[in-house]
Design a protein around this motif. Structure first.
Motif, mmCIF file in Angstrom:
data_model
loop_
_atom_site.group_PDB
_atom_site.id
_atom_site.type_symbol
_atom_site.label_atom_id
_atom_site.label_comp_id
_atom_site.label_asym_id
_atom_site.label_seq_id
_atom_site.Cartn_x
_atom_site.Cartn_y
_atom_site.Cartn_z
ATOM 1 N N ILE A 22 0.797 -1.155 0.107
ATOM 2 C CA ILE A 22 0.031 -0.079 -0.027
ATOM 3 C C ILE A 22 0.933 1.231 -0.069
ATOM 4 N N MET A 23 2.178 1.199 0.811
ATOM 5 C CA MET A 23 2.939 2.288 0.744
ATOM 6 C C MET A 23 3.489 2.717 -0.500
ATOM 7 N N SER A 26 0.683 3.806 -3.036
ATOM 8 C CA SER A 26 0.512 5.415 -2.454
ATOM 9 C C SER A 26 1.257 6.336 -2.949
ATOM 10 N N ASP A 27 2.683 5.885 -2.816
ATOM 11 C CA ASP A 27 3.833 7.001 -3.181
ATOM 12 C C ASP A 27 3.558 7.298 -4.697
ATOM 13 N N GLY A 29 0.878 7.456 -6.224
ATOM 14 C CA GLY A 29 -0.321 8.529 -6.428
ATOM 15 C C GLY A 29 -1.796 7.575 -6.259
ATOM 16 N N ILE A 30 -1.644 6.294 -6.013
ATOM 17 C CA ILE A 30 -2.839 5.335 -6.042
ATOM 18 C C ILE A 30 -3.244 5.314 -4.396
ATOM 19 N N GLN A 31 -4.104 5.844 -3.909
ATOM 20 C CA GLN A 31 -4.356 5.747 -2.537
ATOM 21 C C GLN A 31 -5.756 5.330 -2.026
ATOM 22 N N GLY A 32 -5.947 5.294 -0.940
ATOM 23 C CA GLY A 32 -7.289 5.226 -0.324
ATOM 24 C C GLY A 32 -7.966 3.640 -0.977
ATOM 25 N N ALA A 35 -6.530 2.075 -3.911
ATOM 26 C CA ALA A 35 -5.563 1.206 -3.974
ATOM 27 C C ALA A 35 -5.807 -0.372 -3.161
ATOM 28 N N HIS A 108 -0.872 -1.624 -10.181
ATOM 29 C CA HIS A 108 -0.616 -1.554 -8.954
ATOM 30 C C HIS A 108 0.633 -2.703 -8.901
#
Length: 144
Positions: A22-23, A26-27, A29-32, A35, A108
């Motif tokens: 997830i980190m 998220s880095d 730009g795919i978050q929440g 992701a 991902h």
């Protein structure tokens, strides 16, 4: 994590590996929920691979589960994918990832490959080594 954690836990993926994945996304730009949902769905696909997925897995020389049926550490899986796709074009790599993980989650896994197995292992190790850090900080804060 609410979308990903139940699937990861059921498959035996460690919380540290789950968090490092997830980190990494998220880095990029795919978050929440975006992701967590796509990554969780990609893991679910691995529990019952199709014949086509099995062919790609064999071609790449990658296995996702150990002899006891638990998911192998994420950095090991990514290392196998790196090795298997070493001579792939971008198109071949994208097609293989889409076959294995689904079209939505292939990006991902592309991010995880770009991050690299060594970096994912480092991130997981740091998370493993952080055990007790929050408790120590809370104790310090209560004493001051």
């Amino acid at each position: 994590m609410k979308y990903l954690a139940p699937t990861a836990s059921t498959l035996g993926l460690s919380i540290e590996d789950t968090a490092s994945a997830i980190m990494a996304v998220s880095d990029a730009g795919i978050q929440g929920s975006m992701a967590g949902r796509a990554f969780g769905t990609s893991l679910s696909r691995l529990a019952k691979p199709t014949e086509t997925m099995g062919g790609v897995m064999m071609q790449l020389g990658v296995t996702f589960f150990d002899a006891e049926g638990a998911m192998r550490p994420l950095h090991e899986i990514v290392a196998d994918l790196e090795k298997g796709m070493a001579n792939y074009t971008s198109e071949q790599r994208s097609a293989a990832l889409a076959t294995l993980f689904g079209t939505e989650a292939q990006r991902h896994w592309a991010i995880l490959l770009d991050r690299g197995s060594k970096e994912l292992r480092r991130m997981s190790s740091e998370l493993e080594g952080s055990e007790g850090a929050a408790e120590r900080m809370a104790t310090i804060m209560q004493q001051n």
